[in-house]
Design an enzyme around this catalytic site. Structure first.
Site, PDB file in Angstrom:
ATOM      1  CG  PHE A   1      -1.687   3.130   4.494  1.00  0.00           C
ATOM      2  CD1 PHE A   1      -2.007   2.863   5.812  1.00  0.00           C
ATOM      3  CD2 PHE A   1      -1.086   2.133   3.748  1.00  0.00           C
ATOM      4  CE1 PHE A   1      -1.737   1.624   6.376  1.00  0.00           C
ATOM      5  CE2 PHE A   1      -0.816   0.889   4.301  1.00  0.00           C
ATOM      6  CZ  PHE A   1      -1.142   0.634   5.619  1.00  0.00           C
TER       7      PHE A   1
ATOM      8  CE  LYS B   1       0.290  -2.713  -0.737  1.00  0.00           C
ATOM      9  NZ  LYS B   1       0.147  -3.662   0.365  1.00  0.00           N
TER      10      LYS B   1
ATOM     11  CG  ASP C   1       4.337   4.652  -0.782  1.00  0.00           C
ATOM     12  OD1 ASP C   1       4.330   3.655  -1.534  1.00  0.00           O
ATOM     13  OD2 ASP C   1       4.062   4.578   0.427  1.00  0.00           O
TER      14      ASP C   1
END
Length: 399
Positions: free
Chosen positions: A140, A254, A225
């Site tokens: 993801f 984030k 990531d």
């Protein structure tokens, strides 16, 4: 207005691309939120790591308010007094050489993919248009068209084609499969050190080291990531550090915005990010003064406060307590630091049902897929609140 009123408005006027729990949050502070009726809930999700420092951390709010009174946006048509300092401080914190500021995590991943392809053509000598990037199954990395092109999740992928070519998918954690997929056309390997959306899946021990060595041996970029796993979530700045691995590029997001606004970046080697030239890539809001001021405040917290050590200490406590539930309604517990995927035992309630029951008892976390609860409390949570959350999970899952 009641919670039902607000939810009805959402249902009528907002696109149904999420399935939120039926709670309407009106206020928040630290590890706690309050709904429109005044009921308090323990936030055991922290915005999927975007709220690593809790809701409305005073230092972050102060930095935002101060910058709001000065200048918020210049676009990149002009210099401003926060960009260079933000990039310098983030590079120094992460031990990297160059910073490409963006907004969302998906933008950071898209940017890293573009940079890797350009590097492959200009530096490695891959024929134009032939570059390939190896990714892992169950990944993801976002929901843009290019990113879902290499997703293995049918929900994220179905009905959104035609897809962007140039990606090779291999099984997560399988170094032999990855090695077999590398060719002279391979530009990069993009990987999550921990797969969050897939259920907080951990790779086999030593896998990341093998990936690093394969990339080095074959002149292939390693892109990590760290949008969910980075900035303290697993107890280190980067989750890659648990295996002593240094990536060529990292994608961050984030927590970099402190839960106040979207801030993301690609950080890494100068000779890789340096392939970009004016006009080839950009963002009106990427690296804006407000984002940079908040990002600098986040960097100060990571550099000067004890968030990393708290993640280690409280994370050890969290996993020890959750592991006690295995065999009592829980099949498995995965993760590291203040991050856990709780696999509900077969025959029990679904993860959605468990999430709803936890909400009714005042603890907010969220399902991922049908059988996994994802837990990621703020790094500033107290042990007392952490135990309260685990006790509530135990009541729901072992009942």
């Amino acid at each position: 207005m009641t919670a039902a009123d607000f939810i009805a408005l959402d249902e009528q006027w907002s696109t149904h691309n999420y399935h939120p729990l039926p709670v309407v949050i009106a206020e928040a502070e630290g590890a706690w939120v309050t709904d429109v009726h005044g009921k308090r809930y323990l936030d055991f999700l922290a915005g999927y790591s975007a709220l690593n420092f809790g809701h409305r951390h005073p230092g972050l709010v102060a930095a935002a308010v101060e910058q709001l009174g000065r200048v918020t946006l210049t676009s990149r048509a002009f210099h401003h007094d926060q960009l260079g300092l933000f990039c310098q401080e983030l590079a120094e914190l992460t031990g990297t050489e160059l910073v490409l500021p963006m907004n969302s995590g998906a933008e950071a991943v898209e940017s890293a993919l573009k940079v890797a392809r350009k590097w492959a053509y200009q530096v490695k000598g891959v024929p134009d248009g032939a570059a390939e990037i190896i990714v892992a199954g169950s990944n993801f990395h976002g929901r843009t068209t290019t990113i879902v092109s290499f997703s293995t999740d049918d929900t994220a992928r179905n009905d959104f084609g035609p897809f962007t070519p140039g990606f090779v998918v291999v099984k997560y954690g399988d170094a032999q499969a990855l090695e077999a997929a590398i060719t002279p056309r391979t530009a990069a390997v993009l990987i999550e050190p921990v797969q969050g959306e897939a259920g907080v899946l951990m790779p086999p021990s030593g896998f990341l080291r093998e990936v690093r060595q394969l990339c080095t041996d074959n002149n292939v970029l390693l892109i990590a990531d760290e949008i969910q796993s980075g900035l303290g979530r697993t107890g280190t700045l980067f989750a890659c550090e648990h295996e002593g691995v240094t990536a060529d590029l990292y994608t961050l997001g984030k927590a970099l915005g402190g839960g106040l606004l979207p801030v993301s970046a690609v950080v890494g080697r100068r000779d890789v990010l340096g392939v970009l030239r004016p006009g080839e890539h950009g963002s009106t809001f990427g690296g804006n003064p407000l984002a940079c001021a908040v990002g600098r405040a986040v960097i100060r917290l990571l550099r000067d406060d004890d968030f990393l050590s708290r993640s280690v200490t409280l994370g050890t406590h969290l996993h020890a307590r959750l592991s006690e539930l295995i065999g009592h309604g829980v099949a498995d517990v995965r993760g590291r630091g203040l991050w856990a995927g709780i696999e509900i035992a077969p025959g029990g309630r679904t993860a959605r049902e468990a999430s709803e029951e936890l909400m009714a008892r005042g603890v907010l976390c969220k399902e991922t897929h049908d059988t996994t609860l994802r837990v990621a409390p703020p790094l500033m949570i107290s042990q007392e609140d952490l135990d309260h959350g685990v006790d509530t999970i135990a009541e729901v899952l072992t009942r």
